[in-house]
Design an enzyme around this catalytic site. Structure first.
Site, PDB file in Angstrom:
ATOM      1  N   GLU A 151       0.804  -1.214   0.000  1.00 12.22           N
ATOM      2  CA  GLU A 151       0.000   0.000   0.000  1.00 12.22           C
ATOM      3  C   GLU A 151       0.840   1.269   0.000  1.00 12.22           C
ATOM      4  OE1 GLU A 151      -2.571  -0.101   3.457  1.00 12.22           O
ATOM      5  OE2 GLU A 151      -2.918  -2.231   3.091  1.00 12.22           O
TER       6      GLU A 151
ATOM      7  N   CYS B 150       3.097   8.292   1.519  1.00  8.87           N
ATOM      8  CA  CYS B 150       3.582   7.365   2.537  1.00  8.87           C
ATOM      9  C   CYS B 150       3.752   6.016   1.843  1.00  8.87           C
ATOM     10  CB  CYS B 150       2.539   7.281   3.652  1.00  8.87           C
ATOM     11  SG  CYS B 150       2.884   5.978   4.836  1.00  8.87           S
TER      12      CYS B 150
ATOM     13  N   CYS C  26       5.533  -7.596   7.622  1.00  6.46           N
ATOM     14  CA  CYS C  26       6.481  -7.080   8.610  1.00  6.46           C
ATOM     15  C   CYS C  26       6.656  -8.143   9.688  1.00  6.46           C
ATOM     16  CB  CYS C  26       5.907  -5.805   9.230  1.00  6.46           C
ATOM     17  SG  CYS C  26       7.008  -5.004  10.419  1.00  6.46           S
TER      18      CYS C  26
ATOM     19  N   CYS D 144       4.284  -5.731  16.297  1.00  8.68           N
ATOM     20  CA  CYS D 144       3.610  -4.761  17.181  1.00  8.68           C
ATOM     21  C   CYS D 144       2.128  -5.138  17.283  1.00  8.68           C
ATOM     22  CB  CYS D 144       3.748  -3.341  16.629  1.00  8.68           C
ATOM     23  SG  CYS D 144       5.464  -2.828  16.456  1.00  8.68           S
TER      24      CYS D 144
ATOM     25  N   CYS E  25      -0.795  -3.258  15.302  1.00  9.76           N
ATOM     26  CA  CYS E  25      -0.547  -2.925  13.898  1.00  9.76           C
ATOM     27  C   CYS E  25      -1.040  -4.026  12.957  1.00  9.76           C
ATOM     28  CB  CYS E  25       0.943  -2.689  13.694  1.00  9.76           C
ATOM     29  SG  CYS E  25       1.356  -2.222  12.007  1.00  9.76           S
TER      30      CYS E  25
ATOM     31  N   GLY F 204       5.868  -2.397   6.765  1.00  8.67           N
ATOM     32  CA  GLY F 204       7.258  -2.847   6.872  1.00  8.67           C
ATOM     33  C   GLY F 204       8.099  -2.006   7.800  1.00  8.67           C
ATOM     34  N   GLU F 205       9.265  -2.536   8.137  1.00  6.49           N
ATOM     35  CA  GLU F 205      10.205  -1.828   9.001  1.00  6.49           C
ATOM     36  C   GLU F 205      11.415  -1.447   8.144  1.00  6.49           C
ATOM     37  OE1 GLU F 205      10.679  -0.282  11.939  1.00  6.49           O
ATOM     38  OE2 GLU F 205      12.691  -0.057  11.115  1.00  6.49           O
TER      39      GLU F 205
ATOM     40  N   SER G 136      10.343   6.250   9.377  1.00 10.51           N
ATOM     41  CA  SER G 136       9.764   5.902  10.668  1.00 10.51           C
ATOM     42  C   SER G 136      10.224   4.496  11.039  1.00 10.51           C
ATOM     43  CB  SER G 136       8.240   5.949  10.566  1.00 10.51           C
ATOM     44  OG  SER G 136       7.653   5.508  11.761  1.00 10.51           O
TER      45      SER G 136
ATOM     46  N   SER H  70       9.065   5.201  16.526  1.00  9.56           N
ATOM     47  CA  SER H  70       7.810   4.737  17.119  1.00  9.56           C
ATOM     48  C   SER H  70       8.114   4.239  18.519  1.00  9.56           C
ATOM     49  CB  SER H  70       7.225   3.601  16.275  1.00  9.56           C
ATOM     50  OG  SER H  70       6.993   4.060  14.972  1.00  9.56           O
TER      51      SER H  70
ATOM     52  N   ASN I  64      -5.731   3.946  15.568  1.00  8.38           N
ATOM     53  CA  ASN I  64      -6.713   3.464  14.598  1.00  8.38           C
ATOM     54  C   ASN I  64      -7.123   2.075  15.020  1.00  8.38           C
ATOM     55  OD1 ASN I  64      -7.454   4.930  12.104  1.00  8.38           O
ATOM     56  ND2 ASN I  64      -5.236   5.241  12.002  1.00  8.38           N
TER      57      ASN I  64
ATOM     58  N   CYS J  45      -1.609   2.049   7.971  1.00  9.56           N
ATOM     59  CA  CYS J  45      -0.952   1.104   7.083  1.00  9.56           C
ATOM     60  C   CYS J  45      -1.350  -0.346   7.339  1.00  9.56           C
ATOM     61  CB  CYS J  45       0.553   1.245   7.194  1.00  9.56           C
ATOM     62  SG  CYS J  45       1.144   1.129   8.884  1.00  9.56           S
TER      63      CYS J  45
HETATM   64  N1  SAH Z   1       7.850  -0.042  11.070  1.00 12.57           N
HETATM   65  C1  SAH Z   1       7.915   1.390  11.089  1.00 12.57           C
HETATM   66  C2  SAH Z   1       7.048   2.075  10.065  1.00 12.57           C
HETATM   67  C3  SAH Z   1       5.670   1.543   9.811  1.00 12.57           C
HETATM   68  S1  SAH Z   1       4.409   1.828  11.014  1.00 12.57           S
HETATM   69  C4  SAH Z   1       7.591   1.895  12.490  1.00 12.57           C
HETATM   70  O1  SAH Z   1       7.330   1.098  13.362  1.00 12.57           O
HETATM   71  O2  SAH Z   1       7.671   3.089  12.714  1.00 12.57           O
HETATM   72  C5  SAH Z   1       4.055   3.533  10.936  1.00 12.57           C
HETATM   73  C6  SAH Z   1       3.505   4.105  12.219  1.00 12.57           C
HETATM   74  O3  SAH Z   1       2.127   3.731  12.403  1.00 12.57           O
HETATM   75  C7  SAH Z   1       4.244   3.634  13.447  1.00 12.57           C
HETATM   76  O4  SAH Z   1       4.428   4.673  14.357  1.00 12.57           O
HETATM   77  C8  SAH Z   1       3.263   2.593  13.995  1.00 12.57           C
HETATM   78  O5  SAH Z   1       3.530   2.325  15.329  1.00 12.57           O
HETATM   79  C9  SAH Z   1       1.941   3.270  13.729  1.00 12.57           C
HETATM   80  N2  SAH Z   1       0.770   2.397  13.807  1.00 12.57           N
HETATM   81  C10 SAH Z   1       0.668   1.095  13.494  1.00 12.57           C
HETATM   82  N3  SAH Z   1      -0.566   0.627  13.739  1.00 12.57           N
HETATM   83  C11 SAH Z   1      -1.296   1.667  14.200  1.00 12.57           C
HETATM   84  C12 SAH Z   1      -2.648   1.828  14.624  1.00 12.57           C
HETATM   85  N4  SAH Z   1      -3.501   0.817  14.627  1.00 12.57           N
HETATM   86  N5  SAH Z   1      -3.028   3.055  15.047  1.00 12.57           N
HETATM   87  C13 SAH Z   1      -2.163   4.097  15.034  1.00 12.57           C
HETATM   88  N6  SAH Z   1      -0.896   4.013  14.645  1.00 12.57           N
HETATM   89  C14 SAH Z   1      -0.443   2.811  14.235  1.00 12.57           C
END
Ligand code: SAH
Length: 344
Positions: free
Chosen positions: A89, A102, A109, A113, A116, A156-157, A188, A211, A287, A330
């Site tokens: 995406e 973005c 990934c 987390c 996510c 992804g990371e 990020s 993050s 979210n 995402c």
């Molecule tokens: N892996 C990287 C980039 C992708 S996630 C990272 O961890 O930063 C991008 C951002 O969206 C991160 O800050 C992540 O923690 C956040 N994120 C993921 N799921 C989410 C959700 N359900 N609500 C709000 N933010 C979220």
């Protein structure tokens, strides 16, 4: 077969050398690729014989729009079909200061987390530099906007796909290509072991967002398994070094999850943790994703959290929710499409 969109001029020169071709063709070919040609036959100043040789060694693949969602606020989200049938995406957001895309850096990934959607099916594979570049180019084309900023904040990371991301930065920054300046690019990361140190060594002028989501190991390890390797203290120490090395202030992302990381105690710990490094905290409204127990914090909680941070001299903003009506966080669109496929 090589993905020619992932190659820089030197690599094209090496390839030509191996084919017994003159080196000066490399800059011509690189310019065509950087300019976004969709076939070798568009390279009008390259002899047909060389175009044919290139076709034997390399491919030019252009991603296909599998799905598109448009939000009432103008945010557009794309699901791209890749050459091997995988999908990722990208989201285009329109801000007053310019259009931002973005992009994703991996298919899936492995960070795990818990809040996510991107991590639900694990990691499938890394994206190639050319596949990241294509997300920028084709998102701009498909949304009919000029892209001025890029954030690596999709699926992804990025620091787990380190070399490809570095190569992408070089390509997207190239004069012959999209020419997007480093200061217009953000990465990020959740801070996998050694990642931020490695990035600091590159001394780039990009913006780094970390993050964090929790100020102590107990809370962070519960919601982000990656924390079990590094720990909050070491992560923030790496961030301080990163700041000293690059002179670039770091933005810390902190999503607000009800009863998980949003107490006054968490806010105080966060303030102490980040003191004296010019840090910026970006509070993210959570979210909600399917099948997850995480619930966004109340407005009152968020207000109290902000007050504590500000009282302690920490610069804080709340992220505007863009595209909330289209699940713009995402991983959610890919997740839904993949699950539909599995079900059907
Ligand atoms: N892996 C990287 C980039 C992708 S996630 C990272 O961890 O930063 C991008 C951002 O969206 C991160 O800050 C992540 O923690 C956040 N994120 C993921 N799921 C989410 C959700 N359900 N609500 C709000 N933010 C979220």
């Amino acid at each position: 077969m090589y993905d020619i969109k992932s190659m820089d001029e030197n690599e094209i020169a090496e390839l030509l050398c191996g084919m017994g071709q003159p080196k000066y063709r490399a800059s011509q070919i690189y310019k065509w690729v950087a300019d976004g040609v969709e076939s070798f036959d568009e390279m009008s100043n390259i002899p047909v014989s060389l175009r044919n040789l290139l076709k034997e060694k390399c491919y030019i693949y252009c991603p296909e729009v599998l799905a598109r969602q448009v939000s009432v606020d103008g945010t557009v989200k794309f699901l791209w079909g890749l050459r091997d049938g995988n999908s990722v995406e990208s989201v285009v957001m329109r801000y007053r200061h310019g259009n931002t895309v973005c992009i994703s850096t991996q298919v899936g990934c492995r960070m795990g987390c818990r809040f996510c959607a991107s991590t639900r099916g694990g990691l499938v594979r890394n994206l190639e530099p050319g596949e990241m570049l294509d997300q920028v180019r084709y998102s701009g084309k498909a949304a009919d906007v000029k892209i001025s900023n890029v954030v690596l904040m999709g699926i992804g990371e990025p620091l787990e796909n380190f070399e490809n991301v570095m190569k992408f930065l070089k390509l997207v920054n190239s004069d012959a290509g999209l020419n997007i300046g480093m200061r217009h690019i953000s990465i990020s990361t959740c801070g996998p072991e050694g990642g931020i140190e490695k990035l600091a060594d590159r001394d780039l002028q990009i913006t780094l967002s970390v993050s964090l989501h929790a100020p102590d190991d107990e809370t962070r390890s519960k919601i982000m398994p990656v924390n079990r390797n590094t720990g909050v203290e070491k992560l923030v120490e790496d961030c301080r070094r990163y700041y000293e090395r690059t002179g670039r202030r770091i933005s810390f992302e902190y999503l607000m999850a009800d009863g998980i990381n949003d107490s006054d105690q968490h806010a105080r710990k966060l303030a102490i943790l980040l003191m004296g490094m010019g840090a910026h905290v970006n509070l993210i409204p959570l979210n909600r994703i399917e099948g997850s127990e995480f619930v966004p914090s109340s407005g009152e909680r968020v207000k109290s959290f902000i007050e504590i941070l500000e009282k302690n001299g920490i610069n804080v903003t709340v992220r505007r929710r863009m595209g909330a009506d289209i699940d713009a966080a995402c991983g959610q669109l890919r997740r839904r499409k993949t699950t539909e496929k599995e079900d059907g």
